[in-house]
Design a protein around this motif. Structure first.
Motif, PDB file in Angstrom:
ATOM      1  N   GLN A   1       0.842  -1.193   0.000  1.00 21.09           N
ATOM      2  CA  GLN A   1       0.000   0.000   0.000  1.00 21.09           C
ATOM      3  C   GLN A   1       0.880   1.247   0.000  1.00 21.09           C
ATOM      4  N   ILE A   2       0.428   2.230  -0.757  1.00 27.56           N
ATOM      5  CA  ILE A   2       1.077   3.536  -0.763  1.00 27.56           C
ATOM      6  C   ILE A   2       0.091   4.506  -0.136  1.00 27.56           C
ATOM      7  N   GLY A   3       0.451   5.018   1.038  1.00 30.04           N
ATOM      8  CA  GLY A   3      -0.441   5.907   1.774  1.00 30.04           C
ATOM      9  C   GLY A   3       0.010   7.351   1.692  1.00 30.04           C
ATOM     10  N   GLU A   4      -0.603   8.190   2.507  1.00 28.07           N
ATOM     11  CA  GLU A   4      -0.283   9.625   2.549  1.00 28.07           C
ATOM     12  C   GLU A   4       1.171   9.866   2.951  1.00 28.07           C
ATOM     13  N   ASP A   5       1.625   9.135   3.998  1.00 28.78           N
ATOM     14  CA  ASP A   5       2.949   9.377   4.566  1.00 28.78           C
ATOM     15  C   ASP A   5       3.900   8.199   4.468  1.00 28.78           C
ATOM     16  N   ILE A   6       3.368   6.997   4.236  1.00 29.01           N
ATOM     17  CA  ILE A   6       4.216   5.808   4.253  1.00 29.01           C
ATOM     18  C   ILE A   6       3.918   4.894   3.067  1.00 29.01           C
ATOM     19  N   ILE A   7       4.888   4.006   2.831  1.00 29.17           N
ATOM     20  CA  ILE A   7       4.725   2.943   1.848  1.00 29.17           C
ATOM     21  C   ILE A   7       4.897   1.631   2.618  1.00 29.17           C
ATOM     22  N   LEU A   8       3.854   0.810   2.631  1.00 27.51           N
ATOM     23  CA  LEU A   8       3.917  -0.487   3.300  1.00 27.51           C
ATOM     24  C   LEU A   8       4.391  -1.546   2.319  1.00 27.51           C
ATOM     25  N   VAL A   9       5.395  -2.308   2.745  1.00 28.10           N
ATOM     26  CA  VAL A   9       5.918  -3.387   1.922  1.00 28.10           C
ATOM     27  C   VAL A   9       5.887  -4.675   2.727  1.00 28.10           C
ATOM     28  N   ASP A  10       5.922  -5.785   2.053  1.00 24.63           N
ATOM     29  CA  ASP A  10       5.940  -7.090   2.701  1.00 24.63           C
ATOM     30  C   ASP A  10       7.160  -7.823   2.166  1.00 24.63           C
ATOM     31  N   ILE A  11       8.273  -7.736   2.916  1.00 28.53           N
ATOM     32  CA  ILE A  11       9.527  -8.333   2.439  1.00 28.53           C
ATOM     33  C   ILE A  11      10.151  -9.219   3.506  1.00 28.53           C
ATOM     34  N   ASP A  12      10.966 -10.150   3.057  1.00 27.87           N
ATOM     35  CA  ASP A  12      11.874 -10.897   3.919  1.00 27.87           C
ATOM     36  C   ASP A  12      13.175 -10.094   3.854  1.00 27.87           C
ATOM     37  N   GLU A  13      13.529  -9.444   4.951  1.00 34.74           N
ATOM     38  CA  GLU A  13      14.669  -8.515   4.920  1.00 34.74           C
ATOM     39  C   GLU A  13      15.966  -9.164   4.457  1.00 34.74           C
ATOM     40  N   GLU A  14      16.212 -10.393   4.873  1.00 29.34           N
ATOM     41  CA  GLU A  14      17.455 -11.051   4.478  1.00 29.34           C
ATOM     42  C   GLU A  14      17.547 -11.232   2.966  1.00 29.34           C
TER      43      GLU A  14
END
Length: 87
Positions: free
Chosen positions: A66-79
């Motif tokens: 999701q791309i919101g007003e102030d943030i972008i939410l991502v779903d990642i495996d950081e490694e």
């Protein structure tokens, strides 16, 4: 519609653990198809938050939730998303 400049002003947050990853510094675009492929966010600093960064988060378009007003939410495996920087 969202401009790249506007996206760079939004903080990127991993929805898996609510960790703040940072702000977009670059993007990767497929010129043949004209589509955005990846967002690039600097990785964690090396020592005590100093001495630069040698890795970056490469977040593919399908990992953006999701791309919101102030943030972008991502779903990642950081490694898996944390890649050695070419620059």
């Amino acid at each position: 519609m969202v401009r790249i400049y506007d996206m760079k002003q939004k903080e990127v947050i991993n929805s898996k653990d609510c960790k703040r990853l940072g702000f977009i510094v670059d993007i990767e675009v497929d010129l043949k198809d004209g589509k955005l492929k990846k967002l690039i966010v600097p990785g964690p600093a090396k020592v005590f938050g100093m001495f630069g960064r040698d890795k970056e988060y490469q977040i593919s378009w399908d990992q953006i939730k999701q791309i919101g007003e102030d943030i972008i939410l991502v779903d990642i495996d950081e490694e898996k998303a944390l890649i050695k920087s070419d620059y």
